[in-house]
Motif scaffolding. Structure first.
Motif, short mmCIF file in Angstrom:
data_model
loop_
_atom_site.label_atom_id
_atom_site.label_comp_id
_atom_site.label_asym_id
_atom_site.label_seq_id
_atom_site.Cartn_x
_atom_site.Cartn_y
_atom_site.Cartn_z
N GLY A 61 0.81 -1.22 0.00
CA GLY A 61 0.00 0.00 0.00
C GLY A 61 0.84 1.26 0.00
N LEU A 62 2.06 1.15 -0.52
CA LEU A 62 2.92 2.33 -0.60
C LEU A 62 2.71 3.00 -1.96
N THR A 109 3.85 6.89 8.36
CA THR A 109 2.88 6.03 7.69
C THR A 109 3.59 5.00 6.80
N GLN A 110 4.59 5.46 6.06
CA GLN A 110 5.33 4.53 5.19
C GLN A 110 6.04 3.46 5.99
N LEU A 142 12.13 -6.04 2.77
CA LEU A 142 10.69 -5.99 2.98
C LEU A 142 9.94 -5.75 1.68
N GLY A 143 10.69 -5.43 0.62
CA GLY A 143 10.06 -5.28 -0.68
C GLY A 143 9.58 -6.60 -1.24
N LEU A 147 5.40 -0.45 5.55
CA LEU A 147 6.51 -1.31 5.14
C LEU A 147 6.71 -2.48 6.11
N THR A 148 6.52 -2.20 7.39
CA THR A 148 6.78 -3.23 8.40
C THR A 148 5.53 -4.04 8.72
N GLY A 149 4.40 -3.59 8.19
CA GLY A 149 3.14 -4.27 8.49
C GLY A 149 2.68 -4.00 9.91
#
Ligand SMILES: Cc1ncc(COP(=O)(O)O)c(C=O)c1O
Lengths: 522, 448, 121
Positions: free
Chosen positions: A71-72, B118-119, B243-244, B123-125
């Motif tokens: 969701g980025l 937020t990002q 994490l990508g 990214l980390t869930g």
């Protein structure tokens, strides 16, 4: 209850009258552009970075491969440029105007520093490359260390702390280690003046100490009698800022150092205000055992909207061997980084531990080095003199319209309190917000805690006389306006900033700490 | 002196206004014995040209990562950073502003921090994130302290495959806080059986994924085992790009996630400044125990959306000796670099970058482990893997450097005296070209 | 029984062996907008003057002391989600905790309405 009445109004008093504002259709106001959050653009299939096409090899992550999206959102480069440039215009900055934030030393950030820090040989080097391939990096660390030790007349400096508070932790841990080594682990009391910055007591506690506050005397300095009365064989150290947070040099500093040493404790000096004396007074000559630098204050590495900093910490003979890992040493013509305990012990050191991965803030070291080389011994001395001169000039020009908290001269910052606003209905906060309308960043307010409604002004050496004069003219005019009853000018301020006063109460009562899709639909 | 605007005439006029006859008089409170007569014993000021010449010379004594086939990782990774990132972070309004204490004239920094938080959470869930710590290692230490506050317990277990610098920084932070820390034994290519025996009084278990040897792990069973004992799982990463491609630590049940953000936007920087990422559950007990700054959303007096630093009563400037941490200045500008780079990447770009890094590492691992005497120790990895060499890895790394290849980190540098002399930790990223891989393979063959 | 006050701006109202306490209207006014109240755990015993709770405004945290010794038998957990109640009704719905008193004599030394009004003048 221990009533802490700094509970100044934290929500704006003025509820908006929608009819009274002629808002634009776009939400922008001329150069002040309305800018949504990146998440609200909903651009999930886009990217602003091109790569070669992956071969599509099967992953070896098995069940650990992620199947759903994160969701980025992604932005193309033009969109990203515009987003961040638009947002940048909502910030005040040193490059825009005088930034008199006391205790923060908002001086000019030379662009040569930026250029030097970006030399690939400094910025594009890995901390774990073979040591033979990073000799220049070690040399730079060694050279900066030499400057810092010379400026303080101290035998050792620990380079790895990441900011001022981290340097405090370094110094206080070295003290703790030294006490343990002496078999005096029972010494747990740390004397901290009530004017101290919050990081001091917070740091002491992280080292397993507890704090005992020393009151300030009527002259804004440590009350010597009160201080001496608190000495005892359970005292570990004093944490003293010098020049102190009232902008005053602790006249009795030698006596304080002697007394704490005699009582078996150590002298930690908070060096946040070193800009007042850098190149002119050496803390080692004052009996200091440990002191951190804030390279991001004194030596102009930029504040960057809240960091990064760098907090190298000098240590006296008594503490030197407890310095943390890693550290560089010179062996013959080459440099070496001592990284592990056994190696350090072989060098006669007893490090209290490692504070961070890798070796500290190299990017800040290069910037500080560039600044220091540029100034030289003569320029550093001149810089601190000019900083002190500017502050005293402001004090002299404003002492009759505002209320200085203490008599006499100051060092690099001038402290006023809110007595001159008595019965005007204007608070320190209001006064500060009116400064925003006048085009200035406010001074540090409500700190230090030893005076009521504190206003701490630090102009730094970067201001010309003309700039300081304009600033004083403005403050003078504001002080007169407050006394003349122009209350609205203050309580409704700022009126000309990108945002009006913000509702901090709401932010704290119902914290919204991130964007969520639901919230933006609502 | 080019940085000092006051002229001698200004100075004289100002001294007169102040009512003293010399600058020395302004320093009258300094004890006589501590006043220096002249400048300290250091060189005099220099022009831009001279400084530039001098520092450039020193910088040339280093080999930059972009000058050689480069495979060094173990906590810091070389990734491509778009040019616009470095341009934007040098805008005066970002570079030369202070911590956004005056929200009316700091909305730029505050909104970027809110976007950053937020990002990081996405990214980390995880549900929320703070506005950064100094780096991954200090974030790890702070997470352990936070877990102790939340659970009101005073024990922590660190996985042996946690980056030894992270473990050391954590030990240092906890050293005088009455917290007992147990280090599990390292297990290259596997994982210490941390889930097997978690005592009842443990606040947290700390596991790195991918671990320091590059091996990836399913954290879910560890999370379950920890939760059964009322302990928290702290998940650590040193390679944010992983994490990508990988399942998020949040999805695997982590309670606090910390890591190093350097891979995105920041660069190698010889180890600093980097940026510590810190995310956790959105639970009041967690939020109130977070270290560091938090940006939050609110409205201004006109009812327009705006952002402020919030929940500051956790922090040192208000709570002093009862603060959750002593951190003040954090990694401000690096969070900006991170968030800009992440906004450019988006899900799509990040996945590609991760995929490329993974593919290159897979190919490299296959090629190097095909060399006789070389064994691949890590069977499941993202972009970093560990090889067992037939020779001392530290010597091999030096020999490779002489051949112009920066070929990884000998495990013995991170675990001195632990018998890992033959292990080499190798990382690859999207920046590695085919010819880099060729060069590494050829050089290693020669050296062995 | 009527409300009693400490010089540190706590109030307590006792019925039988139990007292309910909070901070005074004067204190709430001085603090400004309360954004959080940290309450003790039920079952905890406190001595008079011990730190009992923490009231937070945006820029400050203030410790609240136990006006009397005793055991905490109930806390006003509604304050967690509605800290504003402390400002709206400090001496009513904005109460903090209920205490089972261990020494009622401690009340004798405390102020009544009139004395407290005088104290905060
Ligand atoms: C007097 C004083 N001490 C310590 C610090 C902490 O330094 P840093 O923010 O670099 O951690 C500051 C800066 O804010 C300060 O003003």
């Amino acid at each position: 209850m221990a009533m802490n009445t700094q509970g100044r109004p934290s929500a704006p008093l003025h509820t908006p009258d929608p009819g009274a504002y002629d808002d634009t259709f776009s939400g922008s106001r001329g150069l002040d552009q309305a800018e949504p959050l990146i998440f609200e653009r909903q651009t999930y299939d886009k990217t602003g970075v091109d790569f070669e096409t992956p071969k599509g090899t099967k992953s070896r992550l098995g069940a650990l491969e992620r199947t759903e999206d994160l969701g980025l959102p992604g932005l193309s480069e033009p969109e990203a440029m515009r987003h961040y440039v638009r947002l940048s215009r909502k910030n005040y900055a040193i490059d825009i105007g005088l930034y008199p934030l006391g205790s923060c030393t908002m001086k000019h950030n030379p662009r040569l520093n930026e250029k030097m820090a970006r030399l690939p040989g400094f910025s594009d080097v890995h901390p774990l490359q073979p040591q033979s391939t990073v000799q220049g990096a070690f040399e730079l660390i060694g050279e900066l260390a030499h400057w810092l030790m010379t400026l303080t007349n101290m035998p050792t400096v620990a380079m790895s702390p990441k900011a001022g508070a981290h340097g405090e932790l370094c110094g206080m841990m070295a003290i703790r280690a030294a006490l343990d080594a002496r078999g005096e682990s029972h010494r747990r009391r740390v004397l901290v003046p009530e004017s101290a910055h919050g990081t001091n007591p917070a740091t002491a506690v992280q080292c397993g100490f507890f704090c005992d506050e020393i009151p300030a005397g009527p002259d804004g300095r440590v009350d010597m009698e009160a201080f001496k009365a608190k000495l005892g064989d359970d005292v570990a150290a004093i944490m003293l800022t010098n020049p102190n947070t009232c902008g005053l040099f602790e006249r009795d500093i030698r006596a304080i150092a002697d007394a704490i040493h005699e009582a078996g404790g150590y002298f930690y000096c908070d060096g946040a205000n070193f800009n007042a004396i850098s190149g002119r007074v050496r803390p080692g000559d004052l009996g200091v055992d440990a002191m951190h630098f804030n390279l991001h204050k004194t030596y102009s590495t930029p504040h960057g909207g809240g960091g990064p900093g760098a907090g190298p910490t000098v240590l006296s003979e008594a503490l030197a061997k407890f310095a943390p890992l890693p550290f560089v040493i010179k062996e013959g013509d080459s440099w070496r980084m001592v990284e592990d305990e056994a190696d350090a012990r072989a060098q006669g050191a007893q490090p209290f531990g490692r504070m961070v991965a890798f070796h500290g803030q190299m990017g800040m070291f290069t910037r500080a080095m560039s600044y220091m080389l540029s100034h030289g011994a003569d320029g550093l001395k001149q810089a601190s003199e000019d900083a002190v001169l500017n502050a005293n000039y402001i004090l002299a020009r404003l002492k009759d319209v505002m209320t200085p908290s203490f008599d006499g001269l100051c060092m690099h910052e001038a402290l006023f309190d809110d007595r001159f606003l008595k019965d005007t209905g204007v608070t320190t906060l209001d006064f500060a917000k009116a400064m925003i309308d006048e085009g200035y960043h406010p001074m540090t307010m409500y700190f230090p805690l030893v005076v009521h409604g504190a206003m701490l002004i630090e102009p730094t050496e970067s201001e010309s006389k003309a700039s300081v004069d304009r600033f004083c003219d403005t403050l003078e005019a504001l002080a007169h306006a407050a006394k003349a009853g122009e209350t609205e000018r203050f309580t409704a301020a700022p009126r000309f900033a990108p945002a009006k006063r913000l509702d901090e109460t709401r932010a704290a009562r119902q914290p919204v700490l991130r964007w969520t899709p639901a919230a933006s639909e609502a | 002196m080019r940085y000092l605007p006051l002229t001698d005439a200004d100075r004289a006029e100002m001294l007169e206004m102040i009512g003293v006859d010399s600058v020395d008089a302004l320093f009258e409170d300094v004890p006589q014995t501590a006043r220096l007569d002249g400048p300290v014993d250091l060189p005099r000021h220099k022009s831009e040209m001279e400084v530039e010449r001098l520092l450039t010379q020193i910088s040339r004594k280093n080999i930059a990562a972009s000058e050689a086939p480069f495979f060094v990782g173990a906590g810091a990774y070389k990734h491509h950073i778009p040019s616009s990132v470095d341009h934007l972070i040098q805008r005066s309004e970002y570079l030369t502003s202070y911590t956004p204490y005056q929200p009316e004239i700091s909305q730029g920094t505050l909104q970027t921090l809110f976007e950053f938080q937020t990002q990081v959470a996405l990214l980390t869930g995880m549900e929320v994130a703070n506005a950064s710590m100094y780096d991954g290692s200090t974030a790890c230490g702070e997470a352990v302290l936070m877990a102790c506050r939340i659970t009101k317990r005073r024990k922590a277990i660190l996985s042996g495959n946690l980056h030894p610098h992270y473990a050391a920084a954590t030990h240092t932070l906890a050293k005088y806080m009455d917290i007992e820390i147990k280090d599990d034994a390292a297990k290259p290519g596997g994982l210490d059986d941390i889930a097997a025996d978690i005592p009842d009084d443990v606040a947290c278990v700390v596991v790195q994924n991918p671990d320091v040897f590059g091996q990836v792990h399913d954290l879910e069973p560890i999370a379950k085992a920890a939760h059964e004992k009322g302990a928290l799982l702290i998940a650590v990463f040193t390679e944010a790009v992983s994490l990508g491609l990988m399942k998020t630590p949040g999805a695997m049940g982590a309670d606090i996630v910390v890591g190093e953000g350097q891979s995105i936007g920041v660069g190698l920087q010889f180890g600093g400044p980097h940026v510590g990422l810190f995310a956790c559950r959105n639970d009041r007990n967690y939020i109130r125990n977070l270290p560091g700054r938090l940006a939050g959303e609110t409205v201004d007096a006109d009812g327009r959306r705006g952002f402020v630093l919030t929940l500051s009563t956790r922090e040192q400037h208000i709570r002093r000796d009862k603060a959750t941490s002593n951190i003040c200045t954090n990694s401000g500008l690096m969070t900006l670099a991170w968030t800009i780079h992440m906004s450019l990447l988006g899900d799509t770009g990040l996945r590609t970058m991760a995929q490329l890094s993974h593919e290159k590492a897979c190919e490299l691992a296959d090629r190097l482990s095909a060399i006789s005497g070389v064994e691949l120790v890590t069977d499941a990895f993202f972009n970093e893997f560990t090889l067992r060499l037939p020779k001392n890895a530290a010597d091999v790394v030096e020999a490779l450097a002489e051949k112009g290849v920066l070929g990884g980190v000998p495990a013995s540098r991170l675990y001195p005296g632990k018998g890992y002399d033959d292990l080499l930790i190798v990382a690859a990223t999207e920046t590695n070209t085919d010819s880099d891989l060729d060069a590494f393979e050829a050089a290693l063959k020669e050296v062995l | 029984m009527s409300t009693r006050f400490t010089k540190d701006h706590e109030w307590i109202r006792v019925e039988g062996e139990e007292g309910v306490m909070g901070i005074t209207a004067y204190a709430a006014e001085q603090l400004g907008d309360v954004v959080f109240v940290e309450l003790p755990e039920v079952g905890k015993t406190v001595a008079q003057g011990d730190e009992l709770a923490v009231v937070e405004s945006v820029k400050a945290a203030s410790e609240v002391y136990a006006p009397v010794s005793g055991e905490i038998i109930e806390v006003n957990s509604a304050l967690e989600d509605a800290p504003a109640t402390v400002n709206e009704a400090p001496q009513g719905e904005g109460w903090f905790v209920k205490i089972k008193l261990s020494d009622k004599a401690q009340l004798d030394a405390m102020m009544d309405d009139a004395a407290y009004a005088e104290h905060t003048k």
